[in-house]
Design an enzyme around this catalytic site. Sequence first.
Site, PDB file in Angstrom:
ATOM      1  N   LYS A 211       4.350   2.483  -0.174  1.00  0.00           N
ATOM      2  CA  LYS A 211       5.630   3.183  -0.216  1.00  0.00           C
ATOM      3  C   LYS A 211       5.411   4.676  -0.498  1.00  0.00           C
ATOM      4  O   LYS A 211       5.926   5.543   0.186  1.00  0.00           O
ATOM      5  CB  LYS A 211       6.507   2.539  -1.293  1.00  0.00           C
ATOM      6  N   GLU A 217      -5.522   2.803  -5.469  1.00  0.00           N
ATOM      7  CA  GLU A 217      -6.246   1.629  -4.937  1.00  0.00           C
ATOM      8  C   GLU A 217      -6.131   1.597  -3.409  1.00  0.00           C
ATOM      9  O   GLU A 217      -7.117   1.384  -2.688  1.00  0.00           O
ATOM     10  CB  GLU A 217      -5.674   0.325  -5.504  1.00  0.00           C
ATOM     11  N   GLY A 273       9.510  -1.380  -4.372  1.00  0.00           N
ATOM     12  CA  GLY A 273       8.254  -1.954  -3.877  1.00  0.00           C
ATOM     13  C   GLY A 273       8.279  -3.471  -3.854  1.00  0.00           C
ATOM     14  O   GLY A 273       7.900  -4.107  -2.874  1.00  0.00           O
ATOM     15  N   ARG A 274       8.749  -4.073  -4.948  1.00  0.00           N
ATOM     16  CA  ARG A 274       8.716  -5.541  -5.034  1.00  0.00           C
ATOM     17  C   ARG A 274       9.849  -6.199  -4.267  1.00  0.00           C
ATOM     18  O   ARG A 274       9.983  -7.419  -4.282  1.00  0.00           O
ATOM     19  CB  ARG A 274       8.703  -5.972  -6.497  1.00  0.00           C
ATOM     20  N   GLU A 359       7.817  -7.429 -13.200  1.00  0.00           N
ATOM     21  CA  GLU A 359       7.909  -5.971 -13.081  1.00  0.00           C
ATOM     22  C   GLU A 359       9.377  -5.531 -13.170  1.00  0.00           C
ATOM     23  O   GLU A 359       9.679  -4.412 -13.558  1.00  0.00           O
ATOM     24  CB  GLU A 359       7.274  -5.491 -11.766  1.00  0.00           C
ATOM     25  N   HIS A 390      -3.227 -31.767 -12.411  1.00  0.00           N
ATOM     26  CA  HIS A 390      -4.562 -32.100 -12.913  1.00  0.00           C
ATOM     27  C   HIS A 390      -5.167 -30.942 -13.690  1.00  0.00           C
ATOM     28  O   HIS A 390      -6.382 -30.865 -13.855  1.00  0.00           O
ATOM     29  CB  HIS A 390      -5.456 -32.510 -11.741  1.00  0.00           C
ATOM     30  N   LYS A 514      -2.257   3.770 -15.176  1.00  0.00           N
ATOM     31  CA  LYS A 514      -2.712   4.547 -14.006  1.00  0.00           C
ATOM     32  C   LYS A 514      -3.250   5.898 -14.456  1.00  0.00           C
ATOM     33  O   LYS A 514      -4.308   6.347 -14.018  1.00  0.00           O
ATOM     34  CB  LYS A 514      -1.530   4.805 -13.056  1.00  0.00           C
TER      35      LYS A 514
HETATM   36  O1  F6P Z   1       2.687  -1.473  -9.722  1.00  0.00           O
HETATM   37  C1  F6P Z   1       3.475  -0.351  -9.552  1.00  0.00           C
HETATM   38  C2  F6P Z   1       3.877  -0.161  -8.128  1.00  0.00           C
HETATM   39  O2  F6P Z   1       4.589   1.017  -8.048  1.00  0.00           O
HETATM   40  C3  F6P Z   1       4.705  -1.333  -7.573  1.00  0.00           C
HETATM   41  O3  F6P Z   1       6.029  -1.282  -7.946  1.00  0.00           O
HETATM   42  C4  F6P Z   1       4.460  -1.185  -6.127  1.00  0.00           C
HETATM   43  O4  F6P Z   1       4.818  -2.344  -5.434  1.00  0.00           O
HETATM   44  C5  F6P Z   1       2.988  -0.910  -6.110  1.00  0.00           C
HETATM   45  O5  F6P Z   1       2.766  -0.092  -7.249  1.00  0.00           O
HETATM   46  C6  F6P Z   1       2.453  -0.253  -4.861  1.00  0.00           C
HETATM   47  O6  F6P Z   1       3.055   0.976  -4.629  1.00  0.00           O
HETATM   48  P1  F6P Z   1       2.953   1.707  -3.232  1.00  0.00           P
HETATM   49  O7  F6P Z   1       3.622   0.846  -2.205  1.00  0.00           O
HETATM   50  O8  F6P Z   1       3.646   3.019  -3.408  1.00  0.00           O
HETATM   51  O9  F6P Z   1       1.502   1.886  -2.888  1.00  0.00           O
END
Ligand code: F6P
Length: 550
Positions: A211, A217, A273-274, A359, A390, A514
């Site tokens: 987003k 990452e 995002g979620r 979240e 199990h 972060k």
């Molecule tokens: O974990 C924090 C967060 O902002 C989430 O809400 C989001 O889904 C994720 O990081 C990834 O963010 P982006 O889509 O901006 O890479």
Amino acid sequence: MNADSRTRLNQTPEWTALAKHREELGEAQLRDLFAADPGRGSGYTLQVGNLHVDYSKHLVTDETLRLLRELAAARDVFGLRDAMFRGEKINTTEDRAVLHTALRAPRNEVIEVDGENVVPAVHAVLDKMAGFADRVRSGEWTGHTGKRIKNVINVGIGGSDLGPAMAYEALRSYTDRDLTVRFVSNVDGADLHEAVRDLDAAETLFIIASKTFTTIETITNATSARSWLLTELKAGQEAVAKHFVALSTNAGKVADFGIDTANMFEFWDWVGGRYSYDSAIGLSLMIAIGPDRFREMLDGFHIVDHHFRTAPAESNVPLLLGLLGIWYGNFHDAQSHAVLPYSHYLSKFTAYLQQLDMESNGKYVGRDGQEVDWQTGPVVWGTPGTNGQHAYYQLIHQGTKLIPADFIGFAEPVADLQPGLVAQHDLLMANFFAQTQALAFGKTPDEVRAEGVPEELVAHKTFKGNHPTTTILAKELTPSVLGQLIALYEHKVFVQGAIWNIDSFDQWGVELGKVLAKRVEPALTEGAEVGGLDESTKALVAKYRELRGR
Ligand code: F6P
């Protein structure tokens, strides 16, 4: 209603009435509740779309449900719901509308944000996605060397990974089986390494899903993926255009990365995002299942959106599920909630819900900026049910904790299961029904004795029961049913956030980690003196460097 002027939740008369009712109910037994009301098994059920929802095995009476609905009314849950659907900026800490429901609105609907109807833009992106997905699926879109795309790798994390990864697993039987679709999220290089090691770069498409397009990452993995591709193809930057597309709200950053913005699929800041996998973030899924199936899934979401928006409180399923969670978390001190699908295809379903729920509602500060003094979001956990039986079901049955659970199952196995394996479905579902029965009604000492069990083992073999469960049963796991299930949980989370008076749509709690990671990295790589490290972390960093021979 102005959140600031609200009475504190646990000082409202509705809360006090529930607390009193809880005391009066004491250790009410499900056995007794069923004995008192022979119609309970069929009466305590609701239907939404294709989902049959049975809540009879809950520690509630009609009075409990009435009092819970009164609490929801007092907290104006439906008022906030309407504000959300209208596109008002209910995500107050980020000053944003919350409009994932617009992502699945029919073409002719009008939903305005800041005076602009957003539905045409949503459908324009869906159409662009469909055009691209069709070109990849048909082989018309080729890689830099002219080879057909056979592998699709989504690179993203959190909401930009969990949704499409979960839905791809869930709908595998609807996917083009000639395509290899993988998901890379972890910044641990092993994730990308394993995803590409057996692939031909010339046949591989990377979908960079972020987003913000700043998530370290994802950008790190995307950069490594680009190096891998260019090295494998022995090509220059010009090869990127045919092998990289982006899903983002940030065109500037996408261009900086070197992806042609013509190959970017956009979404908007009013999509959390979620809550984003039914936006452009679902492109990998759309390529896998095709645009028509993707639309069926969106229509499934919409069925539940419509239900949540219009069904009266008595038959409103997301409201009911939200309120049951409040009942256990706030009045029985339950700390967690298990979600147990009896479908192998839903193996990532609970992991997806963890982000959606935890979240969203894992917060101790209310909308009014005050700390809450009531429990908020539960720990959500679980894996496919039979495997869990199990492993951890022992604790649910005979442990010392109350763990409400959702059981999700299907009458039919998926369509393309080998005929020989179809027969196993009844056994799977026999476990499904047996578990909720055992959890609810247990086995009394007398029943154990009647089986001839020696007295010294009677206590060990007794099941107290009274463990509450919701059963969600559908005919089969289709794209529409998956959409219905996800929307159901989205709105359940919404209901709970509204009652707890928290902003379910921000996520400030992930920021500190972060920032610190960025600060610590030079200490690991260069041994740099970085300020602000506590003594424990300093010692651990030194140990790490020693172990790495630095
Ligand atoms: O974990 C924090 C967060 O902002 C989430 O809400 C989001 O889904 C994720 O990081 C990834 O963010 P982006 O889509 O901006 O890479």
